[in-house]
Scaffold this active site. Structure first.
Site, mmCIF file in Angstrom:
data_model
loop_
_atom_site.group_PDB
_atom_site.id
_atom_site.type_symbol
_atom_site.label_atom_id
_atom_site.label_comp_id
_atom_site.label_asym_id
_atom_site.label_seq_id
_atom_site.Cartn_x
_atom_site.Cartn_y
_atom_site.Cartn_z
ATOM 1 N N CYS A 129 0.806 -1.221 0.000
ATOM 2 C CA CYS A 129 0.000 0.000 0.000
ATOM 3 C C CYS A 129 0.843 1.278 0.000
ATOM 4 O O CYS A 129 0.316 2.366 -0.245
ATOM 5 C CB CYS A 129 -0.942 0.003 1.191
ATOM 6 S SG CYS A 129 -2.077 -1.406 1.216
ATOM 7 N N HIS A 278 -3.467 7.000 2.218
ATOM 8 C CA HIS A 278 -3.872 5.705 1.678
ATOM 9 C C HIS A 278 -5.282 5.403 2.175
ATOM 10 O O HIS A 278 -5.582 5.535 3.369
ATOM 11 C CB HIS A 278 -2.884 4.635 2.137
ATOM 12 C CG HIS A 278 -3.367 3.248 1.960
ATOM 13 N ND1 HIS A 278 -3.870 2.777 0.763
ATOM 14 C CD2 HIS A 278 -3.467 2.204 2.842
ATOM 15 C CE1 HIS A 278 -4.227 1.520 0.908
ATOM 16 N NE2 HIS A 278 -4.001 1.154 2.157
ATOM 17 N N ASN A 308 -10.280 -0.306 -0.090
ATOM 18 C CA ASN A 308 -8.821 -0.239 -0.062
ATOM 19 C C ASN A 308 -8.268 -0.863 -1.345
ATOM 20 O O ASN A 308 -8.302 -2.078 -1.521
ATOM 21 C CB ASN A 308 -8.314 -0.991 1.167
ATOM 22 C CG ASN A 308 -6.800 -0.985 1.293
ATOM 23 O OD1 ASN A 308 -6.082 -0.674 0.366
ATOM 24 N ND2 ASN A 308 -6.318 -1.365 2.471
#
Length: 358
Positions: A129, A278, A308
């Site tokens: 990520c 993020h 996500n």
């Protein structure tokens, strides 16, 4: 901790792409024991987009060309290239940040070829990520290094973690979606027009156990002379995550790394126009913003619609913010990525391209 000051490049194009197939929270009520209200209040997610299996529900006549990480990455990069006003021949570097490539050897060369970037070197970068942020700073270093011929770079963040989660685990399957985003960085003559003003990055392998997708392998006996040899035929486990520990890690370390990046940029937090984290969990965003003293009105988020998307999340959200006119030329954006590794980092960016729909 590793920091950089201003890098002599600026972002001039942005693009994103996501799969056509949408799975809502209500849809997931038929899959695991959960509810739309439970997911929304704990994560901020309402739906996510996912890639399909080519032998599954995909209908080429109805849905068009088959979607993959390569096609999403190429679509996002093509949109960014168009916004930048550059031609494919102007691109010297194509960097694809992904932990879930279509090809184990990497997708960057295929993405570059699909765009017609014949003069570019292309390679993949894996940092989960944090990948897009690490990739943007890496590309910025290529563009800043005096004496080389790199002038323009495309950095893509793309992931399909729907391939690696356990769809019977309600704690993880509700969180992830697939998507891609891309940015075009162009070299500048000096620091006065810099678009990456400062950055900071960390990693800590001791936290590996909290978030990973480890190699599994299946025994494969090969009849070599004697008793033979048992090798391993490649495969991976499902994604494993300790949600409570990842939450504590993110809310503890992300405010610190953003502060470090601001110090590297010699900039106070009051000069930040937007905070872009993020897109993992709305509670993480709220906590980080509060600890930095940044109001939620300045937080860019599209988590509700995508979930996500790992390395895709930051550029995907930035693309929507730029094209809607929310982010304007000259705006300062504090970005931070965090995830498996464990890895985390931040970069202070000044948007150098145009805003509004292009």
């Amino acid at each position: 901790m590793v920091t950089t000051g201003p890098l002599k490049c600026r972002p001039i194009g942005i693009g994103s792409a996501s799969p056509k197939t949408v799975i809502t929270n209500v849809d997931l009520e038929s899959v695991v024991e959960t509810s739309d209200e439970w997911i929304r209040t704990r994560t901020g997610i309402s739906e996510r987009r996912v890639l399909l299996h080519p032998k599954g529900d995909y209908d080429a006549e109805k849905d068009g060309p088959f979607e993959s990480i390569k096609t999403l990455a190429s679509d996002a990069a093509g949109k960014a290239l168009k916004m930048s006003g550059l031609s494919p021949d102007d691109i010297d570097l194509v960097l694809v940040a992904t932990s879930s490539p279509d090809d184990m050897f990497g997708d960057a060369t295929s993405v570059a070829a699909s765009l017609g970037c014949q003069n570019a070197v292309a390679f993949d970068l894996t940092a989960a990520c944090s990948g897009f942020l690490f990739g943007a700073v890496t590309a910025g270093q290529f563009l800043t290094n005096d004496g080389n011929s790199y002038k323009n770079a495309i950095v893509v963040g793309a992931d399909a973690l729907s391939r690696w989660i356990d769809w019977d685990d309600r704690n993880s399957c509700i969180l992830f979606g697939d998507g891609a985003g891309a940015i075009v960085l162009s070299a500048t003559e000096d620091d006065s027009n810099a678009g990456i003003l400062g950055s900071s990055a960390h990693s800590n392998g001791l936290g590996y156990k909290e978030l990973n997708c480890g190699y599994a392998g299946v025994a494969r006996h090969v009849a070599t002379p004697g008793e033979g040899t048992t090798l391993s035929s490649g495969s991976y486990n499902r994604l494993a995550m300790n949600g409570k520990e990842v939450y504590k890690f993110a809310t503890r370390e992300v405010p610190k790394v953003i502060t470090e990046a601001l110090e590297a940029a010699n900039m106070p937090v009051e000069q930040v126009d937007w905070l872009l984290l993020h897109q993992a969990n709305i509670r993480i965003m709220e906590t980080v913003a509060s600890r930095l003293g940044i109001p939620m009105e300045k937080v860019i988020t599209n988590l509700s619609s995508y979930g996500n998307t790992s390395a895709g999340s930051i550029p995907l959200a930035l693309d929507e913010a730029v094209r809607s006119g929310q982010v304007k030329e000259g705006d300062v954006i504090a970005c931070a990525g965090f995830g498996a590794g464990l890895s985390w980092g931040a970069a202070i960016m000044r948007w150098g391209g145009k805003s509004s729909s292009i």
